[in-house]
Every structure is written in structure tokens, then in C-alpha cells.
Scaffold this motif. Structure first.
Motif, PDB file in Angstrom:
ATOM      1  N   GLU A  14       0.824  -1.212   0.000  1.00  0.00           N
ATOM      2  CA  GLU A  14       0.000   0.000   0.000  1.00  0.00           C
ATOM      3  C   GLU A  14       0.859   1.263   0.000  1.00  0.00           C
ATOM      4  O   GLU A  14       0.545   2.238  -0.709  1.00  0.00           O
ATOM      5  N   ALA A  15       1.922   1.258   0.770  1.00  0.00           N
ATOM      6  CA  ALA A  15       2.791   2.437   0.812  1.00  0.00           C
ATOM      7  C   ALA A  15       3.474   2.678  -0.527  1.00  0.00           C
ATOM      8  O   ALA A  15       3.664   3.833  -0.944  1.00  0.00           O
ATOM      9  N   SER A  16       3.833   1.602  -1.227  1.00  0.00           N
ATOM     10  CA  SER A  16       4.523   1.749  -2.515  1.00  0.00           C
ATOM     11  C   SER A  16       3.614   2.318  -3.592  1.00  0.00           C
ATOM     12  O   SER A  16       4.095   2.808  -4.624  1.00  0.00           O
ATOM     13  N   GLU A  17       2.297   2.271  -3.361  1.00  0.00           N
ATOM     14  CA  GLU A  17       1.364   2.889  -4.293  1.00  0.00           C
ATOM     15  C   GLU A  17       1.274   4.403  -4.085  1.00  0.00           C
ATOM     16  O   GLU A  17       0.764   5.123  -4.939  1.00  0.00           O
ATOM     17  N   ARG A  18       1.770   4.891  -2.950  1.00  0.00           N
ATOM     18  CA  ARG A  18       1.662   6.311  -2.619  1.00  0.00           C
ATOM     19  C   ARG A  18       3.012   7.020  -2.568  1.00  0.00           C
ATOM     20  O   ARG A  18       3.104   8.226  -2.801  1.00  0.00           O
ATOM     21  N   PRO A  28       9.567   6.254   3.474  1.00  0.00           N
ATOM     22  CA  PRO A  28       8.150   6.070   3.810  1.00  0.00           C
ATOM     23  C   PRO A  28       7.685   4.625   3.753  1.00  0.00           C
ATOM     24  O   PRO A  28       6.846   4.209   4.562  1.00  0.00           O
ATOM     25  N   ILE A  29       8.210   3.844   2.806  1.00  0.00           N
ATOM     26  CA  ILE A  29       7.787   2.451   2.687  1.00  0.00           C
ATOM     27  C   ILE A  29       8.293   1.653   3.887  1.00  0.00           C
ATOM     28  O   ILE A  29       7.571   0.833   4.461  1.00  0.00           O
ATOM     29  N   ALA A  30       9.530   1.908   4.300  1.00  0.00           N
ATOM     30  CA  ALA A  30      10.074   1.230   5.474  1.00  0.00           C
ATOM     31  C   ALA A  30       9.319   1.652   6.731  1.00  0.00           C
ATOM     32  O   ALA A  30       9.033   0.826   7.611  1.00  0.00           O
ATOM     33  N   CYS A  31       8.993   2.943   6.841  1.00  0.00           N
ATOM     34  CA  CYS A  31       8.236   3.408   8.007  1.00  0.00           C
ATOM     35  C   CYS A  31       6.858   2.761   8.055  1.00  0.00           C
ATOM     36  O   CYS A  31       6.350   2.424   9.131  1.00  0.00           O
ATOM     37  N   ALA A  32       6.234   2.584   6.895  1.00  0.00           N
ATOM     38  CA  ALA A  32       4.932   1.923   6.850  1.00  0.00           C
ATOM     39  C   ALA A  32       5.045   0.479   7.317  1.00  0.00           C
ATOM     40  O   ALA A  32       4.170  -0.034   8.040  1.00  0.00           O
ATOM     41  N   ALA A  33       6.128  -0.201   6.923  1.00  0.00           N
ATOM     42  CA  ALA A  33       6.350  -1.568   7.392  1.00  0.00           C
ATOM     43  C   ALA A  33       6.506  -1.600   8.903  1.00  0.00           C
ATOM     44  O   ALA A  33       5.968  -2.492   9.585  1.00  0.00           O
ATOM     45  N   ALA A  34       7.227  -0.622   9.452  1.00  0.00           N
ATOM     46  CA  ALA A  34       7.425  -0.566  10.901  1.00  0.00           C
ATOM     47  C   ALA A  34       6.112  -0.261  11.625  1.00  0.00           C
ATOM     48  O   ALA A  34       5.857  -0.799  12.707  1.00  0.00           O
TER      49      ALA A  34
END
Length: 425
Positions: free
Chosen positions: A66-70, A304-310
Motif C-alpha cells: 500500500e505504501a509503494s502505491e503512494r 516512507p515504505i520502510a516506516c509503513a512496514a514498521a
């Protein structure tokens, strides 16, 4: 055709003359790595201590998608974003009380580099001449220049000595010898120029999985506070449940001045690190004088993608029975270690939470012991990823490992130690 060509890849901690990398992993799932031919490999060390809940946890993978789409990378000097803000608030909520600010970086090494610079900047900006760092012998904090300087001098950094700065070292607080460590720290603090104590709480990882008591950590914190010395807790490995509690510092009832996190921060899915500090340290860098700015960054700060995973990892800790899984796993290790009590092949057996350690009576010890490569080859042939630290075998599995998988790991260890000890010596 491509597979027959020599690989141009240079692998970490690998002597390519002796240990060519020939196997490829095709996919991961749960507690396993799967090779191209379908061979399942039990990841008994969580792929260097990073995988907590299991490989490709659905919640974390969905958050990444989901983060990679944004998002992709966003410069973090001029802007912020929702995943970083949400994660920072979540970390402050979960961390020991009193930590107030979060600085992002990329890896365990960089989280500790950030901590060292925070500590020195704190005293510099306050006009106090403190610049020395105290560490514990046998410690390991990473492979960047600052973290190598703070780690044990030896095979890991012998070639890079000209680059390293000096630190003061405390003796390891082995059982019955703890007071010597505390006394040594007290003496150093009395000199008045110590900025910080940098320490791995409860367990020294790459230094041989050495374990010490929580009360020692509490006493070190008490001494540091009494002399105005900062305590930096390197929880890169010990954090996220490895020692039985969310953070190892909690078992000592302390709040460090600076807390370093990485590895399990994203459940092990993608790289990210965070360095948490008190308001006092942040405010020492808060000034109308731009020279007091905290001068540290990297191109991928707060990805942002790593932060979303965290953030997804934090949700798992809140919504799933992770603490119960950890308690069950720790109890399972304790029961299985009993089979080796009194076994003359072992010099020591020890455990801290989900970390189980078996030190073999071998002709040689230390990281370069011949026991390590021989054991690693044996385990690999039997579908187990275990990388002994010389003659020290340890298990640090994902929390989803099954009792049957643990049984197989311990049975294989029982068989393997005859290679280097006991009947096979």
C-alpha cells in the motif's frame, strides 16, 4: 548460461576462497527459506536476527504494497510524511518512559553512530568538555567507523586500526564478578570527561552471546546518572522481544538516555533504524545558532515504505499475542536445553528469553575457531541456517517456529557437536 559464470557479488562476512556462496534462495515464508530446488531451510537465526514474527508476515507485506502505491523516497530535511509521524509516536508510546524524540536512519550501525553523535553534540553544545565513550569488553556495535571504534578490537577491525578512535572499556560482568565492572565504571566516571556509556543490554551479540544480569544494567545506569554520564542502550539485537521483554532495558527497570533500534523494527522485512532520545538531548541541539544543528542524515532517512512496514509491525505487537508466543518459545528453549545439562561436550549453556546459547568444549575458541565453519557446513547440509560464533552455537528463531522445528534443531545440534567435541574430537 548465466548461472555457470562466476558471480560478481561480494558477500558479507564471507571468505570466498574457503566458503563460496553457491545456493540461491527462491522465496521465504514463516520460519523458512526455500532454495531454488525447493529445499526448505529452517531460519534458526532469523536471517541475522532481523525476522521476528516470521518471513513475509501478511500485515507487513500489505503495508509495504500500500505504501509503494503512494510513496517512494522523500527528502526528510524539508518535509515529513504520515508513516514517519505515526511510527515516531508509536515508538515513544512503546519505549521506556521518558524518551521523547525519534531520529531515523538506515541500519543498526547508523543508529549507534547517530547515538554517539547525539551524546557528543549534547555536551559540546552545552559547553562541557566531555568526549570520551565507555563500552563493555567483547561488545560489537556495527561496522561503520564509529561503531567499530566502540566495539571489541580484534579480527573484525584489525585492518582498520588507523581509522579508529580510542574508548574506555569495562570488564564483562560475568557471574560473581559484577562488582569489578561497576567499580571500574565508577572510577572512569570520576575523571569527569566521560560523555556516555554505550552498552548492549543483557546480551552481547556478536561478542559471543554473553549474558549478564538485569541488576547490573540498573546499577550502571545509577552510576551514570550520579556523574551526569549518558547511557546509550544498543537494542538493535536485543529489542523487539528477543530477551523476553519488548526491550531488554525494561527488565532492569531503566530508561536509557538514548535508545538504538533496528533489525526487528520492521519485523525484519526492510531496512530501517531509529534512535530515540530524551527531550534534554534534543533541546541541547535546539538553538538560534545554526552551528548547534544536529548534522547527520542519509539519503534514505525515514523512507516512507520502510516506516509503513514498521507501523504494521507495531500494529502486530498491539493486536496479536506476540508476548505469549515469546514466552512459549522461551519456555521451549529452556526445556530443550535441559538435555545438555552436565554434558561434557559443552563448556556452558545459557539463555535469555528467546536466545539459547550452547558453548562447545572445542580445541579452539573465538570467532576464528575451526569449529564454526565445520558446524555451519553440517547444519546447512541438514536444512538448518545456524551460523555459530566460533565454538558458540546459538538459536534465535522467528517467533512463529513450531515445537517440531525446535526439536529438529536441537537434535541436529546434538549430532553436530560430535564433530568438534566429545566422541568426535
Amino acid at each position: 548460461m548465466l548461472k555457470s559464470l562466476p558471480s560478481p557479488v561480494w558477500h558479507p562476512f564471507t571468505q570466498h576462497r574457503l566458503d563460496p556462496v553457491t545456493r540461491r534462495i527462491a522465496r521465504t515464508e514463516g520460519a523458512f527459506l526455500y532454495e531454488e530446488d525447493g529445499q526448505a531451510v529452517l531460519d534458526a537465526i532469523s536471517s541475522w536476527w532481523v525476522i521476528t514474527h516470521g518471513h513475509r508476515h501478511p500485515g507487513i507485506m500489505q503495508a509495504i504494497r500500500e505504501a509503494s502505491e503512494r510513496f517512494d523516497q522523500i527528502i526528510f530535511a524539508d518535509y515529513t510524511h504520515e508513516p514517519a509521524e505515526t511510527l515516531a509516536r508509536g515508538l515513544i508510546e512503546l519505549a521506556p518512559s521518558g524518551l521523547a524524540h525519534v531520529f531515523y536512519s538506515d541500519s543498526g550501525s547508523t543508529s549507534v553512530e547517530v547515538a554517539l553523535k547525539m551524546a557528543l553534540g549534547f555536551f559540546h553544545n552545552r559547553g562541557m568538555p566531555r568526549s570520551r565513550i565507555v563500552v563493555m569488553e567483547h561488545s560489537y556495535h556495527g561496522d561503520t567507523i564509529g561503531t567499530m571504534s566502540a566495539g571489541e578490537r580484534g579480527v573484525f577491525n584489525a585492518a582498520y586500526g588507523p581509522l579508529l578512535f580510542s574508548v574506555d572499556s569495562l570488564p564483562f560482568p560475568a557471574a560473581g564478578q559484577e562488582q569489578s565492572t561497576l567499580d571500574a565504571f565508577e572510577r572512569l566516571c570520576r575523571q569527569g570527561d566521560i560523555a556516555a556509556l554505550l552498552i548492549e543490554p543483557l546480551v552481547l551479540g556478536a561478542g559471543g552471546m554473553r549474558i549478564y544480569a538485569p541488576w547490573v544494567l540498573a546499577e550502571l545506569k545509577r552510576i551514570a546518572e550520579g556523574h551526569g554520564v549518558l547511557l546509550i542502550a544498543d537494542e538493535v539485537m536485543t529489542g523487539w522481544g528477543r530477551t523476553g521483554s519488548l526491550f531488554a532495558c525494561q527488565q532492569a527497570g531503566i530508561t536509557p538516555d538514548i535508545l538504538c533500534l533496528s533489525k526487528g523494527l520492521t519485523g525484519g522485512a526492510v531496512p530501517l533504524a531509529a534512535t530515540l532520545c530524551t527531550a534534554e538531548i534534543f533541546e541541547a541541539h535546539l538553538s538560534d545558532d545554526r552551528s548547534h544543528t544536529f548534522f547527520h542524515s542519509s539519503s534514505y532517512t525515514a523512507n516512507p515504505i520502510a516506516c509503513a512496514a514498521a507501523c504494521a509491525n507495531l500494529d502486530i505487537w498491539r493486536s496479536e499475542p506476540v508476548a505469549e508466543r515469546i514466552a512459549t518459545l522461551a519456555a521451549g528453549h529452556g526445556r530443550r536445553l535441559k538435555r545438555f545439562r552436565g554434558d561434557p561436550r559443552f563448556a556452558d549453556l545459557r539463555q535469555c528469553g528467546t536466545i539459547a546459547v550452547m558453548e562447545i568444549n572445542a580445541p579452539s575458541s573465538g570467532y576464528l575457531s575451526d569449529a564454526g565453519p565445520r558446524l555451519r557446513t553440517f547444519f546447512k547440509a541438514r536444512g538448518l541456517l545456524i551460523r555459530p560464533l566460533g565454538n558458540v552455537i546459538y538459536l534465535m528463531t522467528p517467533y512463529c517456529v513450531t515445537p517440531d522445528d525446535l526439536d529438529r534443531a536441537y537434535a541436529t545440534i546434538d549430532e553436530a557437536v560430535d564433530l568438534v567435541a566429545g566422541d568426535g574430537r
